[in-house]
Write a protein that holds these residues in place. Structure first.
Motif, mmCIF file in Angstrom:
data_model
loop_
_atom_site.group_PDB
_atom_site.id
_atom_site.type_symbol
_atom_site.label_atom_id
_atom_site.label_comp_id
_atom_site.label_asym_id
_atom_site.label_seq_id
_atom_site.Cartn_x
_atom_site.Cartn_y
_atom_site.Cartn_z
ATOM 1 N N LEU A 118 0.826 -1.210 0.000
ATOM 2 C CA LEU A 118 0.000 0.000 0.000
ATOM 3 C C LEU A 118 0.861 1.261 0.000
ATOM 4 N N GLN A 119 1.961 1.248 0.741
ATOM 5 C CA GLN A 119 2.847 2.408 0.765
ATOM 6 C C GLN A 119 3.469 2.641 -0.611
ATOM 7 N N ARG A 120 3.855 1.580 -1.280
ATOM 8 C CA ARG A 120 4.431 1.717 -2.625
ATOM 9 C C ARG A 120 3.413 2.292 -3.604
ATOM 10 N N LEU A 121 2.167 1.870 -3.490
ATOM 11 C CA LEU A 121 1.115 2.421 -4.350
ATOM 12 C C LEU A 121 0.864 3.895 -4.020
ATOM 13 N N ARG A 122 0.982 4.264 -2.738
ATOM 14 C CA ARG A 122 0.854 5.680 -2.346
ATOM 15 C C ARG A 122 2.024 6.491 -2.873
ATOM 16 N N ASP A 123 3.233 5.925 -2.765
ATOM 17 C CA ASP A 123 4.431 6.627 -3.247
ATOM 18 C C ASP A 123 4.358 6.908 -4.750
ATOM 19 N N LYS B 23 -7.633 7.709 9.658
ATOM 20 C CA LYS B 23 -6.495 7.323 10.499
ATOM 21 C C LYS B 23 -6.833 6.084 11.311
ATOM 22 N N ALA B 24 -5.787 5.370 11.688
ATOM 23 C CA ALA B 24 -5.899 4.170 12.539
ATOM 24 C C ALA B 24 -6.931 3.199 11.968
ATOM 25 N N ARG B 25 -7.864 2.746 12.784
ATOM 26 C CA ARG B 25 -8.849 1.750 12.345
ATOM 27 C C ARG B 25 -9.771 2.271 11.244
ATOM 28 N N ALA B 26 -9.912 3.580 11.159
ATOM 29 C CA ALA B 26 -10.804 4.175 10.161
ATOM 30 C C ALA B 26 -10.095 4.426 8.823
ATOM 31 N N SER B 27 -8.825 4.065 8.734
ATOM 32 C CA SER B 27 -8.096 4.346 7.495
ATOM 33 C C SER B 27 -8.499 3.398 6.379
ATOM 34 N N HIS B 28 -8.529 3.952 5.170
ATOM 35 C CA HIS B 28 -8.838 3.182 3.975
ATOM 36 C C HIS B 28 -8.177 3.879 2.790
ATOM 37 N N TYR B 29 -8.105 3.199 1.686
ATOM 38 C CA TYR B 29 -7.400 3.703 0.508
ATOM 39 C C TYR B 29 -8.361 3.791 -0.656
ATOM 40 N N ARG B 30 -8.132 4.821 -1.479
ATOM 41 C CA ARG B 30 -8.935 5.028 -2.697
ATOM 42 C C ARG B 30 -7.997 5.290 -3.866
ATOM 43 N N LEU B 31 -8.499 5.006 -5.058
ATOM 44 C CA LEU B 31 -7.735 5.356 -6.258
ATOM 45 C C LEU B 31 -7.633 6.873 -6.336
ATOM 46 N N LYS B 32 -6.510 7.338 -6.788
ATOM 47 C CA LYS B 32 -6.299 8.788 -6.919
ATOM 48 C C LYS B 32 -6.965 9.301 -8.163
#
Length: 121
Positions: free
Chosen positions: A98-103, A112-121
Motif C-alpha cells: 500500500l505504501q508503494r502504491l501511495r508513493d 487514520k488508525a482503524r478508520a483508514s482506507h485507501y482510494r484510487l487517486k
C-alpha cells in the motif's frame, strides 16, 4: 491441493496436512493465489538460490498491486485488512504494498488508525 497430491502421490487431505505443516514451520508461504505456494527466503538461501526467491517475491507484489487496483476499480475503497485477505499477505507486506502504491500516487490514504482506507487517486 489436487496438483500437490497428484505429484506426491498422496490423498488431497494428506497433501493439505503436509502443506499446512510446512507453512507453520515457515518452509513455504502461501501465495496470494489460493493453493499456490513458494519456498521461504530461508529455504532459497539454503539452496543458494536467492535469485529465484526475489523473482517469486517480486512477481507476487506485482500481482498484488494489480489485484488491489482491480478491486478499487470495482469498489470505492480498500483497507489494509482487505488487502491481507485479497492477496494472502501478512500485515507488514500489505502495508509495504500500500505504501508503494501511495508513493507512486496511484492511491490515497483517507482516515487514520482503524478508520483508514485507501482510494484510487
Amino acid at each position: 491441493m489436487g496438483k500437490a497430491a497428484e505429484v506426491a502421490q498422496i490423498t488431497p487431505q494428506s497433501a493439505s496436512n503436509v502443506l499446512n505443516k510446512l507453512c507453520k514451520k515457515k518452509n513455504i508461504l502461501q501465495r496470494e493465489i489460493r493453493n499456490k505456494y513458494m519456498f521461504t527466503h530461508r529455504v532459497y538461501e539454503s539452496l543458494n538460490d536467492n535469485i529465484a526467491y526475489t523473482k517469486d517475491k517480486d512477481f507476487d507484489e506485482i500481482q498484488a498491486k494489480t489485484m488491489i487496483i482491480e478491486y478499487l476499480n470495482k469498489n470505492s475503497s480498500i483497507t489494509r485488512s482487505d488487502v491481507e485477505r485479497l492477496c494472502g499477505f501478512s500485515s507488514t507486506s500489505s502495508k509495504r504494498i500500500l505504501q508503494r502504491l501511495r508513493d507512486k500516487e496511484i492511491i490515497t490514504l483517507e482516515g487514520k488508525a482503524r478508520a483508514s482506507h485507501y482510494r484510487l487517486k
